[in-house]
Design a protein around this motif. Structure first.
Motif, PDB file in Angstrom:
ATOM      1  N   THR A 250       0.824  -1.208   0.000  1.00 58.40           N
ATOM      2  CA  THR A 250       0.000   0.000   0.000  1.00 58.40           C
ATOM      3  C   THR A 250       0.863   1.266   0.000  1.00 58.40           C
ATOM      4  O   THR A 250       0.412   2.324  -0.453  1.00 58.40           O
ATOM      5  CB  THR A 250      -0.936   0.037   1.221  1.00 58.40           C
ATOM      6  N   GLN A 251       2.087   1.174   0.492  1.00 59.01           N
ATOM      7  CA  GLN A 251       2.971   2.337   0.420  1.00 59.01           C
ATOM      8  C   GLN A 251       3.341   2.654  -1.029  1.00 59.01           C
ATOM      9  O   GLN A 251       3.443   3.822  -1.413  1.00 59.01           O
ATOM     10  CB  GLN A 251       4.238   2.090   1.248  1.00 59.01           C
ATOM     11  N   ASP A 252       3.523   1.605  -1.841  1.00 61.06           N
ATOM     12  CA  ASP A 252       3.779   1.825  -3.262  1.00 61.06           C
ATOM     13  C   ASP A 252       2.539   2.372  -3.962  1.00 61.06           C
ATOM     14  O   ASP A 252       2.641   3.229  -4.846  1.00 61.06           O
ATOM     15  CB  ASP A 252       4.221   0.518  -3.934  1.00 61.06           C
ATOM     16  N   VAL A 253       1.361   1.874  -3.579  1.00 62.77           N
ATOM     17  CA  VAL A 253       0.116   2.385  -4.157  1.00 62.77           C
ATOM     18  C   VAL A 253      -0.011   3.877  -3.873  1.00 62.77           C
ATOM     19  O   VAL A 253      -0.328   4.675  -4.761  1.00 62.77           O
ATOM     20  CB  VAL A 253      -1.111   1.631  -3.597  1.00 62.77           C
ATOM     21  N   ALA A 254       0.250   4.266  -2.626  1.00 63.00           N
ATOM     22  CA  ALA A 254       0.163   5.687  -2.250  1.00 63.00           C
ATOM     23  C   ALA A 254       1.184   6.522  -3.014  1.00 63.00           C
ATOM     24  O   ALA A 254       0.866   7.616  -3.507  1.00 63.00           O
ATOM     25  CB  ALA A 254       0.366   5.827  -0.742  1.00 63.00           C
ATOM     26  N   ARG A 255       2.400   6.013  -3.123  1.00 60.76           N
ATOM     27  CA  ARG A 255       3.444   6.767  -3.827  1.00 60.76           C
ATOM     28  C   ARG A 255       3.077   6.966  -5.297  1.00 60.76           C
ATOM     29  O   ARG A 255       3.183   8.078  -5.836  1.00 60.76           O
ATOM     30  CB  ARG A 255       4.775   6.021  -3.711  1.00 60.76           C
ATOM     31  N   LEU A 256       2.640   5.911  -5.957  1.00 61.80           N
ATOM     32  CA  LEU A 256       2.275   6.019  -7.371  1.00 61.80           C
ATOM     33  C   LEU A 256       1.051   6.911  -7.567  1.00 61.80           C
ATOM     34  O   LEU A 256       0.905   7.567  -8.599  1.00 61.80           O
ATOM     35  CB  LEU A 256       2.012   4.633  -7.960  1.00 61.80           C
ATOM     36  N   THR A 257       0.165   6.920  -6.567  1.00 56.87           N
ATOM     37  CA  THR A 257      -1.015   7.785  -6.651  1.00 56.87           C
ATOM     38  C   THR A 257      -0.616   9.247  -6.766  1.00 56.87           C
ATOM     39  O   THR A 257      -1.141   9.988  -7.606  1.00 56.87           O
ATOM     40  CB  THR A 257      -1.920   7.583  -5.420  1.00 56.87           C
ATOM     41  N   PHE A 258       0.341   9.682  -5.970  1.00 54.93           N
ATOM     42  CA  PHE A 258       0.739  11.086  -6.007  1.00 54.93           C
ATOM     43  C   PHE A 258       1.605  11.400  -7.224  1.00 54.93           C
ATOM     44  O   PHE A 258       1.609  12.541  -7.704  1.00 54.93           O
ATOM     45  CB  PHE A 258       1.420  11.469  -4.699  1.00 54.93           C
ATOM     46  N   VAL A 259       2.311  10.398  -7.730  1.00 49.88           N
ATOM     47  CA  VAL A 259       3.009  10.589  -8.998  1.00 49.88           C
ATOM     48  C   VAL A 259       1.974  10.837 -10.099  1.00 49.88           C
ATOM     49  O   VAL A 259       2.125  11.742 -10.930  1.00 49.88           O
ATOM     50  CB  VAL A 259       3.877   9.363  -9.347  1.00 49.88           C
ATOM     51  N   ALA A 260       0.895  10.039 -10.099  1.00 58.26           N
ATOM     52  CA  ALA A 260      -0.174  10.209 -11.095  1.00 58.26           C
ATOM     53  C   ALA A 260      -0.889  11.540 -10.913  1.00 58.26           C
ATOM     54  O   ALA A 260      -1.280  12.197 -11.887  1.00 58.26           O
ATOM     55  CB  ALA A 260      -1.167   9.057 -10.990  1.00 58.26           C
ATOM     56  N   LEU A 261      -1.054  11.951  -9.656  1.00 59.53           N
ATOM     57  CA  LEU A 261      -1.769  13.194  -9.360  1.00 59.53           C
ATOM     58  C   LEU A 261      -1.048  14.404  -9.950  1.00 59.53           C
ATOM     59  O   LEU A 261      -1.679  15.367 -10.393  1.00 59.53           O
ATOM     60  CB  LEU A 261      -1.906  13.349  -7.839  1.00 59.53           C
ATOM     61  N   ARG A 262       0.271  14.338  -9.990  1.00 60.58           N
ATOM     62  CA  ARG A 262       1.062  15.455 -10.514  1.00 60.58           C
ATOM     63  C   ARG A 262       1.325  15.346 -12.015  1.00 60.58           C
ATOM     64  O   ARG A 262       1.913  16.259 -12.608  1.00 60.58           O
ATOM     65  CB  ARG A 262       2.407  15.526  -9.774  1.00 60.58           C
ATOM     66  N   ASN A 263       0.898  14.259 -12.618  1.00 59.83           N
ATOM     67  CA  ASN A 263       1.180  14.002 -14.033  1.00 59.83           C
ATOM     68  C   ASN A 263      -0.065  14.290 -14.868  1.00 59.83           C
ATOM     69  O   ASN A 263      -1.087  13.615 -14.729  1.00 59.83           O
ATOM     70  CB  ASN A 263       1.605  12.538 -14.203  1.00 59.83           C
ATOM     71  N   GLU A 264       0.009  15.290 -15.731  1.00 56.01           N
ATOM     72  CA  GLU A 264      -1.151  15.652 -16.559  1.00 56.01           C
ATOM     73  C   GLU A 264      -1.568  14.516 -17.489  1.00 56.01           C
ATOM     74  O   GLU A 264      -2.727  14.438 -17.893  1.00 56.01           O
ATOM     75  CB  GLU A 264      -0.832  16.903 -17.378  1.00 56.01           C
ATOM     76  N   LYS A 265      -0.637  13.623 -17.817  1.00 54.94           N
ATOM     77  CA  LYS A 265      -0.964  12.504 -18.697  1.00 54.94           C
ATOM     78  C   LYS A 265      -1.912  11.513 -18.031  1.00 54.94           C
ATOM     79  O   LYS A 265      -2.544  10.702 -18.707  1.00 54.94           O
ATOM     80  CB  LYS A 265       0.309  11.779 -19.139  1.00 54.94           C
ATOM     81  N   ALA A 266      -2.001  11.549 -16.705  1.00 57.06           N
ATOM     82  CA  ALA A 266      -2.888  10.637 -15.975  1.00 57.06           C
ATOM     83  C   ALA A 266      -4.278  11.235 -15.787  1.00 57.06           C
ATOM     84  O   ALA A 266      -5.151  10.591 -15.204  1.00 57.06           O
ATOM     85  CB  ALA A 266      -2.282  10.294 -14.621  1.00 57.06           C
ATOM     86  N   SER A 267      -4.485  12.455 -16.292  1.00 56.04           N
ATOM     87  CA  SER A 267      -5.793  13.097 -16.168  1.00 56.04           C
ATOM     88  C   SER A 267      -6.833  12.351 -16.991  1.00 56.04           C
ATOM     89  O   SER A 267      -6.617  12.018 -18.153  1.00 56.04           O
ATOM     90  CB  SER A 267      -5.700  14.555 -16.633  1.00 56.04           C
ATOM     91  N   LYS A 268      -7.971  12.069 -16.362  1.00 55.73           N
ATOM     92  CA  LYS A 268      -9.090  11.352 -16.978  1.00 55.73           C
ATOM     93  C   LYS A 268      -8.643   9.993 -17.542  1.00 55.73           C
ATOM     94  O   LYS A 268      -9.109   9.563 -18.605  1.00 55.73           O
ATOM     95  CB  LYS A 268      -9.759  12.204 -18.049  1.00 55.73           C
ATOM     96  N   LYS A 269      -7.759   9.333 -16.801  1.00 51.95           N
ATOM     97  CA  LYS A 269      -7.277   8.013 -17.183  1.00 51.95           C
ATOM     98  C   LYS A 269      -7.751   6.964 -16.185  1.00 51.95           C
ATOM     99  O   LYS A 269      -7.955   7.243 -15.005  1.00 51.95           O
ATOM    100  CB  LYS A 269      -5.744   7.992 -17.220  1.00 51.95           C
ATOM    101  N   LEU A 270      -7.886   5.736 -16.678  1.00 55.09           N
ATOM    102  CA  LEU A 270      -8.146   4.588 -15.829  1.00 55.09           C
ATOM    103  C   LEU A 270      -6.869   3.755 -15.811  1.00 55.09           C
ATOM    104  O   LEU A 270      -6.456   3.219 -16.841  1.00 55.09           O
ATOM    105  CB  LEU A 270      -9.327   3.768 -16.370  1.00 55.09           C
ATOM    106  N   LEU A 271      -6.231   3.672 -14.648  1.00 55.71           N
ATOM    107  CA  LEU A 271      -4.975   2.958 -14.494  1.00 55.71           C
ATOM    108  C   LEU A 271      -5.182   1.714 -13.643  1.00 55.71           C
ATOM    109  O   LEU A 271      -6.085   1.671 -12.797  1.00 55.71           O
ATOM    110  CB  LEU A 271      -3.924   3.843 -13.824  1.00 55.71           C
ATOM    111  N   THR A 272      -4.356   0.710 -13.857  1.00 53.38           N
ATOM    112  CA  THR A 272      -4.357  -0.480 -13.008  1.00 53.38           C
ATOM    113  C   THR A 272      -2.989  -0.603 -12.355  1.00 53.38           C
ATOM    114  O   THR A 272      -1.963  -0.553 -13.026  1.00 53.38           O
ATOM    115  CB  THR A 272      -4.657  -1.760 -13.814  1.00 53.38           C
ATOM    116  N   PHE A 273      -2.990  -0.738 -11.024  1.00 55.42           N
ATOM    117  CA  PHE A 273      -1.752  -0.954 -10.278  1.00 55.42           C
ATOM    118  C   PHE A 273      -1.686  -2.420  -9.873  1.00 55.42           C
ATOM    119  O   PHE A 273      -2.591  -2.921  -9.194  1.00 55.42           O
ATOM    120  CB  PHE A 273      -1.702  -0.080  -9.022  1.00 55.42           C
ATOM    121  N   ALA A 274      -0.627  -3.096 -10.264  1.00 60.39           N
ATOM    122  CA  ALA A 274      -0.445  -4.508  -9.923  1.00 60.39           C
ATOM    123  C   ALA A 274       0.978  -4.730  -9.451  1.00 60.39           C
ATOM    124  O   ALA A 274       1.911  -4.045  -9.893  1.00 60.39           O
ATOM    125  CB  ALA A 274      -0.750  -5.402 -11.127  1.00 60.39           C
TER     126      ALA A 274
END
Length: 388
Positions: A250-274
């Motif tokens: 879950t620490q990796d999930v949280a870290r990647l979440t904030f990376v996505a939050l700051r990345n305009e390319k992740a706007s209106k995207k559906l991502l899968t974390f595995a």
């Protein structure tokens, strides 16, 4: 900036009126969630139909006077005390965000969140009138919430989320992050997965700037399910199914979440974390046995028993919610693979695969720390009065 009272007054009465759970563009009923045939397809794409119609386009934006712009670092974490939510809060604080946590009123306050430096506000998604005030001055909502085991699945995961999303839209929230379940669109027979899929569609139809993140499984859940029982020489429950799950820390999930939050390319995207690898139950148990240095007492529950139990509970009104949860357990105990290729996601977010924690390393660190403590206490793992 407008006050919470004036903002709440501008919201439609279906959200702000006490005792009303209907969403802005929806009508509720007492009917149970409909299975796959209830999903309708229109010219504008697929639509979900659950307890309500998943179409938020009817909920037009509400004009609330121009106020003071909120800081992009202002974040509201919903479900902040959960397994994932607390890691999201911790990560956000570490990265300098101004974190507000929405938690339900309860006898034991979430003091640890305040100790970390977050602001705690009390609200309940099952009571929509409590939501608007929590959103004042918030730029981003990160939705980690889910219903408690003793609650009907729809109370928080559907009705509460509809109210939260509608409030977010009405009050001009700039970004909405929603955690869903991998392959939820492929299992309409499972109420929780159907609700997650419908919520995804609902968010997409509102016009909010969103990022939807589908998750496969958390490494943290394996501690109580397998690691601790093995150490305490208690029974470990499993199934005879070849299900494979790519667990993620879950620490990796949280870290990647904030990376996505700051990345305009992740706007209106559906991502899968595995996670890096998908594991069967037996492989996880074998790994725990090796790291613990002792054998597990495994009790196997055939998948056929889960199916029969689920069908039996459907006959009684008071066991319907049990049947809903067993339906999810049945999927987890099938031959489904809860995993997804991560190369494109890593490339999109600018993340290296080697920076993602593996399950072997996670469990190795856990057992190493626990066994060291047990040795220091000159205790044996079978002592039942020591808890970690």
């Amino acid at each position: 900036m407008a006050t919470s009272t004036s903002l709440a007054a501008a919201l439609p009465s279906r959200v702000t009126s006490p005792g009303r759970r209907a969403a802005l563009s929806c009508t509720t009923s007492r009917a149970r969630p409909r299975p796959h045939p209830a999903r309708a397809v229109s010219s504008s794409g697929p639509r979900c139909r659950l307890v309500v119609t998943c179409n938020a386009q009817a909920a037009a934006p509400i004009s609330i006077g121009q106020g003071t712009p909120v800081r992009p670092t202002s974040v509201l974490v919903v479900g902040a005390t959960g397994t994932l939510g607390r890691q999201v809060v911790r990560r956000a604080l570490d990265e300098g965000y101004d974190v507000r946590c929405l938690v339900r009123p309860r006898p034991a306050p979430a003091d640890f969140l305040r100790d970390w430096g977050a602001t705690v506000v009390n609200a309940d998604l099952s009571k929509p009138e409590t939501i608007p005030a929590t959103l004042v001055g918030v730029h981003t909502v990160i939705d980690c919430a889910t219903g408690r085991p003793e609650e009907p699945i729809r109370t928080v995961d559907w009705e509460g989320k509809v109210a939260l999303i509608q409030c977010a839209k009405a009050m001009g929230i700039q970004k909405y992050v929603f955690y869903s379940i991998h392959n939820c669109d492929k299992h309409p027979e499972v109420p929780l997965m159907e609700i997650k899929y419908c919520t995804e569609r609902f968010i997409q139809d509102t016009g909010l700037d969103y990022t939807i993140i589908r998750l496969c499984g958390f490494m943290q859940g394996l501690i109580g399910q397998y690691a601790v029982p093995i150490l305490e020489e208690k029974s470990v429950w499993g199934t005879d199914a070849p299900t494979r799950i790519a667990y993620m820390d879950t620490q990796d999930v949280a870290r990647l979440t904030f990376v996505a939050l700051r990345n305009e390319k992740a706007s209106k995207k559906l991502l899968t974390f595995a996670g890096p690898r998908a594991w069967t139950t037996q492989e996880v148990i074998t790994l725990c046995e090796r790291l613990a240095g002792q054998d597990a007492n495994v009790t196997t529950v055939p998948v056929a028993v889960l199916r029969f139990t689920r069908q039996l509970t459907r006959f009684f009104q008071w066991t319907n919610d049990v049947a809903d949860r067993l339906a999810f357990s049945e999927v987890l105990s099938s031959d489904t693979v809860f995993s997804a290729p991560m190369n494109e996601t890593y490339q999109l977010l600018g993340v290296e695969a080697k920076d993602i924690l593996t399950l072997e390393k996670y469990l190795q660190d856990y057992f190493s720390n626990i066994l060291k403590k047990l040795k220091g206490l000159k205790a044996q793992s079978k002592q039942s009065d020591i808890y970690f």
